[in-house]
Design an enzyme around this catalytic site. Structure first.
Site, short mmCIF file in Angstrom:
data_model
loop_
_atom_site.label_atom_id
_atom_site.label_comp_id
_atom_site.label_asym_id
_atom_site.label_seq_id
_atom_site.Cartn_x
_atom_site.Cartn_y
_atom_site.Cartn_z
N ALA A 154 -5.92 0.10 3.46
CA ALA A 154 -5.71 0.18 4.91
C ALA A 154 -6.50 1.34 5.51
CB ALA A 154 -4.22 0.36 5.21
N GLY A 186 -4.07 -7.13 -8.07
CA GLY A 186 -4.77 -8.25 -8.69
C GLY A 186 -5.83 -8.82 -7.77
N ASP A 403 4.71 10.00 1.71
CA ASP A 403 4.33 11.18 2.52
C ASP A 403 4.19 10.85 4.00
OD1 ASP A 403 4.10 12.48 0.12
OD2 ASP A 403 1.94 12.78 0.21
N ARG A 463 9.51 -13.76 -4.79
CA ARG A 463 9.51 -12.64 -5.73
C ARG A 463 10.90 -12.07 -5.94
NH1 ARG A 463 3.86 -9.47 -4.37
NH2 ARG A 463 2.60 -10.96 -5.53
N HIS A 575 6.67 -3.11 -4.04
CA HIS A 575 6.20 -2.98 -2.65
C HIS A 575 7.36 -2.61 -1.74
CE1 HIS A 575 3.27 -4.17 0.58
NE2 HIS A 575 4.39 -4.27 1.27
N GLU A 604 0.81 -0.41 4.06
CA GLU A 604 2.16 -0.46 3.49
C GLU A 604 3.07 0.61 4.08
OE1 GLU A 604 2.23 -0.71 -0.82
OE2 GLU A 604 4.42 -0.54 -0.85
N LEU A 620 -2.59 -7.69 0.85
CA LEU A 620 -4.00 -7.34 1.05
C LEU A 620 -4.48 -7.82 2.41
CD1 LEU A 620 -5.08 -7.95 -2.62
CD2 LEU A 620 -5.33 -5.80 -1.38
P1 ADP Z 1 -2.40 0.68 1.58
O1 ADP Z 1 -2.30 -0.55 0.74
O2 ADP Z 1 -1.44 0.68 2.70
O3 ADP Z 1 -3.80 1.02 1.93
P2 ADP Z 1 -2.51 2.31 -0.77
O4 ADP Z 1 -1.40 2.56 -1.68
O5 ADP Z 1 -3.58 1.40 -1.25
O6 ADP Z 1 -1.88 1.85 0.62
O7 ADP Z 1 -3.23 3.68 -0.38
C1 ADP Z 1 -2.56 4.79 0.14
C2 ADP Z 1 -3.42 6.01 -0.16
O8 ADP Z 1 -2.91 7.15 0.56
C3 ADP Z 1 -3.42 6.42 -1.62
O9 ADP Z 1 -4.74 6.56 -2.07
C4 ADP Z 1 -2.68 7.76 -1.64
O10 ADP Z 1 -3.10 8.62 -2.65
C5 ADP Z 1 -3.01 8.30 -0.26
N1 ADP Z 1 -2.04 9.30 0.23
C6 ADP Z 1 -0.69 9.27 0.12
N2 ADP Z 1 -0.15 10.36 0.69
C7 ADP Z 1 -1.17 11.10 1.17
C8 ADP Z 1 -1.26 12.35 1.86
N3 ADP Z 1 -0.17 13.07 2.15
N4 ADP Z 1 -2.47 12.82 2.20
C9 ADP Z 1 -3.60 12.13 1.88
N5 ADP Z 1 -3.59 10.95 1.23
C10 ADP Z 1 -2.39 10.43 0.88
#
Ligand code: ADP
Length: 640
Positions: A154, A186, A403, A463, A575, A604, A620
């Site tokens: 995202a 996947g 976070d 699921r 998820h 997410e 996705l």
């Molecule tokens: P989405 O599918 O919504 O893109 P992902 O799990 O693929 O979510 O990616 C979220 C990303 O955000 C991860 O790479 C994670 O390490 C990063 N992230 C989470 N918390 C923080 C934060 N406080 N500061 C910077 N990056 C962060």
């Protein structure tokens, strides 16, 4: 110890080590840090198999570390392969931090280098104790137009879209690598796609009946009633035609998503997701994602409309977006964690945090939160769903701990649907991850049995219900049974859609393989006769297009081509459907439904889209459709 004193001690130690290093020229001069010059080859077991490392000691120091062989996962373990050797050499320390999400790979590299240190006559423990002191540097103080927090699917889609629309963008990612959970996925991406679905066999009567059933429920609202009518019309038009291709329609995808989330998801978001899915996949292709022509059904996806990228699943998305983002001039800061949103006069005007051990403050006109969900935060997930006990593993990267949700909540964001957390019946028993099995390309290609060799559910179900069925089995353990009929999952170089080397999986006993069902059963401790009976019964259901035991309706070919595979699987937390509430233009809303100025969110981290359960293959789509929209909206706000 106060910080200042600690730092002084560290600097003193480094100077002492520096003296001892420069002082020794291959001879044993210091107690802890001298080595016999030479090159040593050592090995250790990583995540994907043996990692072979060549370490060269020259003039009393570790001069060079080459990784000669490895089978680590691209985009995850490969990050440690790339980084750790450099850091060990730079800091002359084995006390370097493991790369988040790649612990086993990192530890294997450290172990292999430790063995080389021993061979060279060095003191491993002393080297582990050498503190890694990063360069003193200035705080990271920056100003930009759009700052994106989080470098998963995202965040990268948002950064690309914002930059493509003329905005100056900085993306901060808290770990050492981009990718988040997206890189672990996947890769299946649901899109109603008449051109590709034209070549897919028609759905059988039972599947069509399930589609018709969606037009006969009590309407939840006017729009729902209209959609039911649309689907009725679509089915009628199809049935009046040649009927020699797979039926699908936007209304069907919408209604399956709405119904699959128990009508809790917001319909206007579901409609946006479904309608923008195909155009967004084309935008992704323009940015470098290569799609295959295959259409499959991802577990929990309910209908054959999943698209797959050519290579290693989620990594393809991240690689394409990263390259495009860099080409468009997006500044990407790794090891940079946002901890706080800066609010002035009610507007969000930037972020604070920490970048590589230094303070970070980035001011921006728009902040986009894209930090993913919170499935790896045991405390937080238990707060919202106490049934998710800590012994349940997760598919998630350890960095996915909510976070963004915490930061947004502090500035008044409304949270929605937090109690809806999805588990999968398809986790790797070793660590809960998604990889390490054969069959992941589509439900059509496998069935699942319990430890007794018996099927226990419709494998094409939702699921949440599938996971509940697995939890009720002995030891909550299941084996996915698949066969060589599945030619989508393993590519010509022997790699499955998760990027695993299939030979290696078999060698390591992660996956079992045999030429007959009986031999396979013996390998996994199941009575061969029982598995044979289950297998033959399943194949008879495939032939009949009807499952008399559990009502499964999605079938491919009969599984009759050797070799046969058995992949052990357990429930795993996957998820989080809940999160920050946004409006259709990605603005974060407060408890009164008002926009929090300057703050957008996507992926997410947001809630309210999928409802109580998410269709496989829709995440996705969600992160790319809404990530792109967030980027476009941010650019629009900048230009306003
Ligand atoms: P989405 O599918 O919504 O893109 P992902 O799990 O693929 O979510 O990616 C979220 C990303 O955000 C991860 O790479 C994670 O390490 C990063 N992230 C989470 N918390 C923080 C934060 N406080 N500061 C910077 N990056 C962060």
């Amino acid at each position: 110890m106060n910080l200042r004193k600690h730092r002084l001690l560290v600097i003193t130690l480094v100077i002492m080590i520096g003296i001892s290093l420069t002082g020794c020229t291959g001879k044993k001069t210091g107690e802890d840090t001298s080595y016999k010059s030479g090159t040593y080859t050592t090995e250790a077991e990583g995540y994907g198999g043996v990692i072979k490392v060549e370490t060269t000691f020259t003039d009393g120091k570790i001069d060079k570390i080459n990784i000669l062989e490895n089978s680590e996962t691209v985009g995850i373990g490969s990050v440690a392969i790339e980084q750790l050797p450099k850091e060990i050499v730079q800091y002359q320390s084995l006390g370097v931090d493991v790369v988040s999400g790649a612990t086993r790979t990192s530890n294997a590299i450290i172990e292999a280098v430790s063995k080389a240190v021993e061979k060279a006559g060095g003191d491993v423990q002393a080297l582990k104790d050498v503190p890694v002191v990063k360069e003193e540097g200035n705080d990271v103080i920056k100003e930009t137009e759009v700052v994106v927090i989080g470098g998963g699917g995202a965040g990268l889609a948002a950064a690309v879209a914002a930059a493509d629309n003329g905005a100056k963008v900085i993306l901060v990612e808290k770990t050492a690598a981009l990718g988040g959970n997206t890189v672990r996925a996947g890769g299946p991406y649901n899109a109603v796609d008449p051109a590709r679905q034209e070549d897919v066999d028609p759905a059988d009567e039972n599947s069509m009946q399930k589609a018709r059933d969606l037009t006969n429920v009590e309407p939840k609202n006017d729009r729902h009633a209209e959609l039911m009518q649309e689907l009725k019309d679509d089915i009628e038009a199809y049935e009046n035609g040649t009927k020699d291709y797979l039926f699908d329609s936007l209304a069907l995808h919408k209604l399956q998503t709405y119904d699959g989330g128990d009508y809790v998801g917001k319909l206007e978001f579901i409609e946006e997701l479904v309608e923008k899915s195909l155009p967004t996949s084309q935008w992704m292709a323009e940015n470098g994602v290569q799609w295959t022509d295959e259409i499959t059904t991802v577990p929990g996806g309910l209908w054959p409309r999943a698209h797959l990228p050519f290579n290693a699943a989620g990594y393809d998305y991240i690689k394409a977006s990263e390259d495009t983002a860099r080409d468009l001039g997006v500044e990407i800061l790794l090891n940079s964690k946002a901890t706080e949103l800066i609010v002035e006069d009610g507007n969000v005007v930037g972020i604070k945090g920490e970048s590589d051990g230094k303070n970070m403050e980035i001011r921006a006109k728009v902040v986009i939160i894209a930090t993913g969900g919170f499935a790896a935060n045991i405390e937080m997930r238990q707060k919202y769903d106490p049934s998710l006990t800590e012994n349940l593993p997760t598919t998630n990267s350890p960095s996915i701990v909510g976070d963004g949700i915490t930061m947004a909540e502090k500035v008044g964001a409304n949270l929605i649907g937090m109690e809806y957390i999805q588990s999968l019946p398809l986790g790797n028993p070793v660590d809960g991850t998604l990889n390490g099995w054969i069959g992941g390309a589509g439900v059509e290609y496998y069935y699942q049995v319990n430890k007794e060799g018996k099927r226990f559910m419709a494998e094409d179900g939702r699921r949440d219900t599938m996971t509940a069925s697995l939890l009720a089995q002995p030891d909550a353990l299941s084996y996915v049974i698949s066969s060589a009929n599945n030619d989508v999952d393993i590519n010509e170089t022997g790699i499955n859609i998760w990027g695993d080397d299939v030979e290696k999986l078999v060698e390591d006993g992660v996956v079992f393989r045999a030429d007959t069902i009986e031999e396979l059963a013996a390998q996994i401790g199941i009575d061969p006769q029982v598995l044979r009976e289950t297998h033959d019964t399943f194949n008879s259901y495939v032939a009949a297009g009807k499952d008399d035991d559990f009502g499964r309706t999605l079938f491919g070919e009969q599984l009759d081509e050797a070799p046969f595979y058995a992949s052990p699987r357990v429930p795993t937390v996957h998820h989080t459907m809940g999160g920050i509430e946004i409006d259709l233009d990605n603005h974060v809303l407060d408890a009164n439904g008002n926009r929090i100025p300057g703050l957008l969110a996507a992926g997410e981290v947001t809630g309210g889209i999928h409802g109580s359960n998410r269709l496989g293959g829709n995440a996705l789509v969600d992160i790319h459709v809404f990530g792109k929209k967030a980027g476009e909206e941010a650019a629009r706000m900048v230009n306003e």
